[in-house]
Design a protein around this motif. Sequence first.
Motif, PDB file in Angstrom:
ATOM      1  N   TYR A  21      42.230  80.007  14.319  1.00 42.42           N
ATOM      2  CA  TYR A  21      42.007  78.174  14.132  1.00 42.42           C
ATOM      3  C   TYR A  21      42.630  77.314  13.276  1.00 42.42           C
ATOM      4  O   TYR A  21      43.562  77.760  12.965  1.00 42.42           O
ATOM      5  CB  TYR A  21      40.545  78.171  13.046  1.00 42.42           C
ATOM      6  N   VAL A  22      43.182  76.062  13.804  1.00 40.50           N
ATOM      7  CA  VAL A  22      44.127  75.260  13.478  1.00 40.50           C
ATOM      8  C   VAL A  22      43.178  74.036  13.962  1.00 40.50           C
ATOM      9  O   VAL A  22      43.044  73.435  14.408  1.00 40.50           O
ATOM     10  CB  VAL A  22      45.399  75.101  14.788  1.00 40.50           C
ATOM     11  N   ARG A  23      43.931  73.391  12.362  1.00 43.16           N
ATOM     12  CA  ARG A  23      43.680  72.115  12.098  1.00 43.16           C
ATOM     13  C   ARG A  23      44.647  70.845  12.209  1.00 43.16           C
ATOM     14  O   ARG A  23      45.575  70.971  11.291  1.00 43.16           O
ATOM     15  CB  ARG A  23      42.647  71.552  10.863  1.00 43.16           C
ATOM     16  N   VAL A  24      44.653  70.201  13.357  1.00 40.26           N
ATOM     17  CA  VAL A  24      45.627  68.987  13.203  1.00 40.26           C
ATOM     18  C   VAL A  24      45.394  67.643  12.976  1.00 40.26           C
ATOM     19  O   VAL A  24      44.243  67.240  13.650  1.00 40.26           O
ATOM     20  CB  VAL A  24      46.404  68.878  14.897  1.00 40.26           C
ATOM     21  N   VAL A  25      45.992  67.523  12.182  1.00 40.25           N
ATOM     22  CA  VAL A  25      45.940  65.543  11.441  1.00 40.25           C
ATOM     23  C   VAL A  25      46.847  64.824  11.862  1.00 40.25           C
ATOM     24  O   VAL A  25      47.665  65.032  11.432  1.00 40.25           O
ATOM     25  CB  VAL A  25      46.051  65.831   9.776  1.00 40.25           C
ATOM     26  N   ILE A  26      46.524  63.683  12.173  1.00 42.24           N
ATOM     27  CA  ILE A  26      47.295  62.292  12.731  1.00 42.24           C
ATOM     28  C   ILE A  26      47.376  61.273  12.108  1.00 42.24           C
ATOM     29  O   ILE A  26      46.225  60.994  12.006  1.00 42.24           O
ATOM     30  CB  ILE A  26      47.394  62.076  14.299  1.00 42.24           C
ATOM     31  N   ASP A  27      48.168  61.245  11.335  1.00 38.97           N
ATOM     32  CA  ASP A  27      48.264  59.800   9.924  1.00 38.97           C
ATOM     33  C   ASP A  27      48.946  59.083  10.803  1.00 38.97           C
ATOM     34  O   ASP A  27      49.399  58.744  11.310  1.00 38.97           O
ATOM     35  CB  ASP A  27      48.683  60.241   8.900  1.00 38.97           C
ATOM     36  N   LEU A  28      47.281  57.806  10.646  1.00 39.75           N
ATOM     37  CA  LEU A  28      48.242  56.407  11.228  1.00 39.75           C
ATOM     38  C   LEU A  28      48.122  55.631  10.602  1.00 39.75           C
ATOM     39  O   LEU A  28      47.661  55.282   9.163  1.00 39.75           O
ATOM     40  CB  LEU A  28      47.095  56.206  12.388  1.00 39.75           C
ATOM     41  N   VAL A  29      48.505  54.260  10.909  1.00 43.64           N
ATOM     42  CA  VAL A  29      48.693  53.615   9.762  1.00 43.64           C
ATOM     43  C   VAL A  29      47.843  52.838   9.684  1.00 43.64           C
ATOM     44  O   VAL A  29      47.116  51.890   8.554  1.00 43.64           O
ATOM     45  CB  VAL A  29      50.056  52.003  10.313  1.00 43.64           C
ATOM     46  N   SER A  30      46.232  52.581  10.879  1.00 43.72           N
ATOM     47  CA  SER A  30      45.837  52.318  10.930  1.00 43.72           C
ATOM     48  C   SER A  30      44.615  52.689  12.036  1.00 43.72           C
ATOM     49  O   SER A  30      45.051  52.779  12.933  1.00 43.72           O
ATOM     50  CB  SER A  30      45.036  51.181  11.059  1.00 43.72           C
ATOM     51  N   LEU A  31      43.416  52.465  12.479  1.00 40.50           N
ATOM     52  CA  LEU A  31      42.445  53.344  13.606  1.00 40.50           C
ATOM     53  C   LEU A  31      42.588  52.472  14.819  1.00 40.50           C
ATOM     54  O   LEU A  31      42.435  51.030  14.925  1.00 40.50           O
ATOM     55  CB  LEU A  31      41.168  53.887  12.852  1.00 40.50           C
ATOM     56  N   THR A  32      42.421  52.957  15.765  1.00 39.30           N
ATOM     57  CA  THR A  32      42.770  51.623  16.764  1.00 39.30           C
ATOM     58  C   THR A  32      41.833  52.926  17.737  1.00 39.30           C
ATOM     59  O   THR A  32      41.315  54.387  17.737  1.00 39.30           O
ATOM     60  CB  THR A  32      43.782  51.226  17.331  1.00 39.30           C
ATOM     61  N   LYS A  33      41.689  52.791  18.551  1.00 36.07           N
ATOM     62  CA  LYS A  33      40.765  53.266  20.555  1.00 36.07           C
ATOM     63  C   LYS A  33      42.052  54.600  20.335  1.00 36.07           C
ATOM     64  O   LYS A  33      43.416  54.710  20.509  1.00 36.07           O
ATOM     65  CB  LYS A  33      40.715  52.420  21.499  1.00 36.07           C
ATOM     66  N   PHE A  34      41.429  55.478  21.363  1.00 36.33           N
ATOM     67  CA  PHE A  34      42.221  56.519  21.580  1.00 36.33           C
ATOM     68  C   PHE A  34      40.971  57.008  22.722  1.00 36.33           C
ATOM     69  O   PHE A  34      40.077  56.749  22.907  1.00 36.33           O
ATOM     70  CB  PHE A  34      42.741  57.194  20.369  1.00 36.33           C
ATOM     71  N   LYS A  35      42.210  57.930  23.635  1.00 36.13           N
ATOM     72  CA  LYS A  35      41.348  58.430  24.773  1.00 36.13           C
ATOM     73  C   LYS A  35      41.452  60.041  24.767  1.00 36.13           C
ATOM     74  O   LYS A  35      43.314  60.470  24.078  1.00 36.13           O
ATOM     75  CB  LYS A  35      42.001  58.138  26.313  1.00 36.13           C
ATOM     76  N   ASP A  65      45.527  59.950  23.645  1.00 37.72           N
ATOM     77  CA  ASP A  65      46.537  58.623  24.263  1.00 37.72           C
ATOM     78  C   ASP A  65      46.388  57.295  23.256  1.00 37.72           C
ATOM     79  O   ASP A  65      45.019  57.080  22.818  1.00 37.72           O
ATOM     80  CB  ASP A  65      46.480  57.626  25.399  1.00 37.72           C
ATOM     81  N   ILE A  66      46.707  57.594  21.892  1.00 37.39           N
ATOM     82  CA  ILE A  66      46.226  56.077  21.200  1.00 37.39           C
ATOM     83  C   ILE A  66      46.866  54.926  20.964  1.00 37.39           C
ATOM     84  O   ILE A  66      47.955  54.671  21.571  1.00 37.39           O
ATOM     85  CB  ILE A  66      46.755  56.759  19.624  1.00 37.39           C
ATOM     86  N   GLU A  67      45.868  54.068  21.564  1.00 34.46           N
ATOM     87  CA  GLU A  67      46.086  52.743  21.923  1.00 34.46           C
ATOM     88  C   GLU A  67      46.848  51.438  21.435  1.00 34.46           C
ATOM     89  O   GLU A  67      46.695  52.171  20.163  1.00 34.46           O
ATOM     90  CB  GLU A  67      44.816  52.191  22.790  1.00 34.46           C
ATOM     91  N   HIS A  68      47.494  51.349  21.538  1.00 31.03           N
ATOM     92  CA  HIS A  68      48.350  49.615  20.293  1.00 31.03           C
ATOM     93  C   HIS A  68      49.014  50.043  19.403  1.00 31.03           C
ATOM     94  O   HIS A  68      48.920  49.825  18.303  1.00 31.03           O
ATOM     95  CB  HIS A  68      47.651  48.625  19.987  1.00 31.03           C
ATOM     96  N   THR A 114      51.340  52.405  24.245  1.00 27.81           N
ATOM     97  CA  THR A 114      50.345  53.494  24.044  1.00 27.81           C
ATOM     98  C   THR A 114      51.034  54.981  23.475  1.00 27.81           C
ATOM     99  O   THR A 114      52.392  55.266  23.384  1.00 27.81           O
ATOM    100  CB  THR A 114      49.527  54.005  25.542  1.00 27.81           C
ATOM    101  N   VAL A 115      51.058  55.581  22.465  1.00 31.30           N
ATOM    102  CA  VAL A 115      51.501  56.438  21.896  1.00 31.30           C
ATOM    103  C   VAL A 115      50.646  57.291  22.430  1.00 31.30           C
ATOM    104  O   VAL A 115      49.574  57.856  22.700  1.00 31.30           O
ATOM    105  CB  VAL A 115      51.597  56.710  20.506  1.00 31.30           C
ATOM    106  N   ARG A 116      51.116  59.164  23.488  1.00 30.17           N
ATOM    107  CA  ARG A 116      50.812  60.178  23.517  1.00 30.17           C
ATOM    108  C   ARG A 116      50.898  61.395  22.887  1.00 30.17           C
ATOM    109  O   ARG A 116      52.595  61.536  22.704  1.00 30.17           O
ATOM    110  CB  ARG A 116      50.801  60.734  24.925  1.00 30.17           C
ATOM    111  N   VAL A 117      50.023  62.814  22.056  1.00 29.35           N
ATOM    112  CA  VAL A 117      50.019  63.128  21.208  1.00 29.35           C
ATOM    113  C   VAL A 117      50.053  64.548  21.839  1.00 29.35           C
ATOM    114  O   VAL A 117      48.115  64.206  22.339  1.00 29.35           O
ATOM    115  CB  VAL A 117      49.761  62.927  20.000  1.00 29.35           C
ATOM    116  N   VAL A 118      50.794  64.921  22.383  1.00 27.15           N
ATOM    117  CA  VAL A 118      50.744  66.601  23.320  1.00 27.15           C
ATOM    118  C   VAL A 118      50.408  67.432  22.915  1.00 27.15           C
ATOM    119  O   VAL A 118      51.229  67.680  21.220  1.00 27.15           O
ATOM    120  CB  VAL A 118      51.567  66.638  23.803  1.00 27.15           C
TER     121      VAL A 118
END
Length: 472
Positions: free
Chosen positions: A23-37, A50-53, A83-87
């Motif tokens: 098991y792995v938990r990945v946490v992506i800390d953001l300045v503010s939440l926005t839409k993602f795909k 894909d984190i938008e804006h 868009t920022v992409r996290v892979v």
Amino acid sequence: MSRASATPITQIKDIRYFASKDYVRVVIDLVSLTKFKKGELKDSKKIYFDIEHASVLNFMKRQVDVDNSIVKRIRVGQFDKETVRVVVDLDNYEDYKIFTLINPDRLVVDIYGVREAAPAEKDSIDKPADAPAATAGAANEPPVTSVTKEAAITKEPIKEPEVVKEPEVVKEAAKPAKELAKAPEPEKTHEKITEKIPETDRTTEKTHEVVKPPIETGRHKTKSARQSEPMITRKTIVIDPGHGGHDPGALSKNGLKEKDVVLDISQQLARLLREKYYFDVHMTRSDDQFISLDERTAIANGKRADLFVSIHANANNSPTIKGIETYFLNFSNSDEAMRVAARENAISMKQMKEVQSDLGLILASLARESKRDESLHLAHYIQKSLISKVGKKHRGVTDHGVKQALFYVLVGASMPAALVEISYITNPTEERLLSTDEYKELLAGAIAYGINKYISSLPDSPQYARASAHKK
């Protein structure tokens, strides 16, 4: 995704992970939440978000090396202007879940490997060191068909009573109450892959320890008979003392801190579960240190715990409010339940109501098998034991019953889980009791008894009864 906005442009603040054997938990800390795909490349074993804006302008940690049997690395890049992409580069994985939490705003990804049938190895929870930077744009993988979170998840309107009644038959599987929300089943991959085992461990304690019953030494006991004694696997329980470190939790009028009270009770509870009931017990913290809510759940998942119990003390602006209540994870329309959860989540009531509108918050927990109903059973056993045992020594104990609410610390738990509010630290009478060793011992004993009663109700309970009986 709720709370979406084109401005201001959000940025990635940090990427954290908590890794164990499967098991792995990945946490992506953001300045503010926005839409993602989200997207998945099964052939090349990658998932991406894909984190938008969003921008990676000030984020220097473009690659985080995990290097365990499930996740190889996490890469970040500016996919296009907005868009920022996290892979996440994967190795052996079976399933993953994604949800968002606030304060701080973050995207949480739980990735599950293939579990072994009879584990007897050590599990691990690793804290990552800072990873070296990689070249910009490394995360620009070819696009695949993806769906927005709003399209993938819908919420059904529900109504629920403030107190959730105990099912009539406890030893059978719980029937879902009409009041409980049903979450949609998440998409799954179905690859069956054998995984490797990492050597590192956050703690060196074993989980799911295999115990062999003591061998009789009588003259009629042959060597071959002794060698054929069955191996008995102990249940693994993770106890979570709330708050800690710079987070004191609730405070009494006289300065009693929730973090200190629940640590004392949790330590006694862990000792009782080990010595009296013979369970394999781990704690998320054993001293006055701060552990994030994300990591607490990850520790329980990483230990492959059979149960997860979080211990807290309640608080209210009115000093006359007192009593004991136990929670499990689910939606709630009760203002009081939401107030308690908002306090433990360190968010406002307004934010709590916003969180309730996003089913993705609890998708990872409620959609996995029947853990909600099992958690309901566990909560009832603990609450019943507390009221019974405390009531025998202290008249007038208030039974607030079993309730449901969205507690961050329970989100993503892959086992039955409950959160216990042992008493009100803001009530003068209960504050005085919580200051005494006798009352804390009473609470620990009652919770331990409730946990043991729950485990004894399970289909495999005879096996664990034998393990307890064979304890030296």
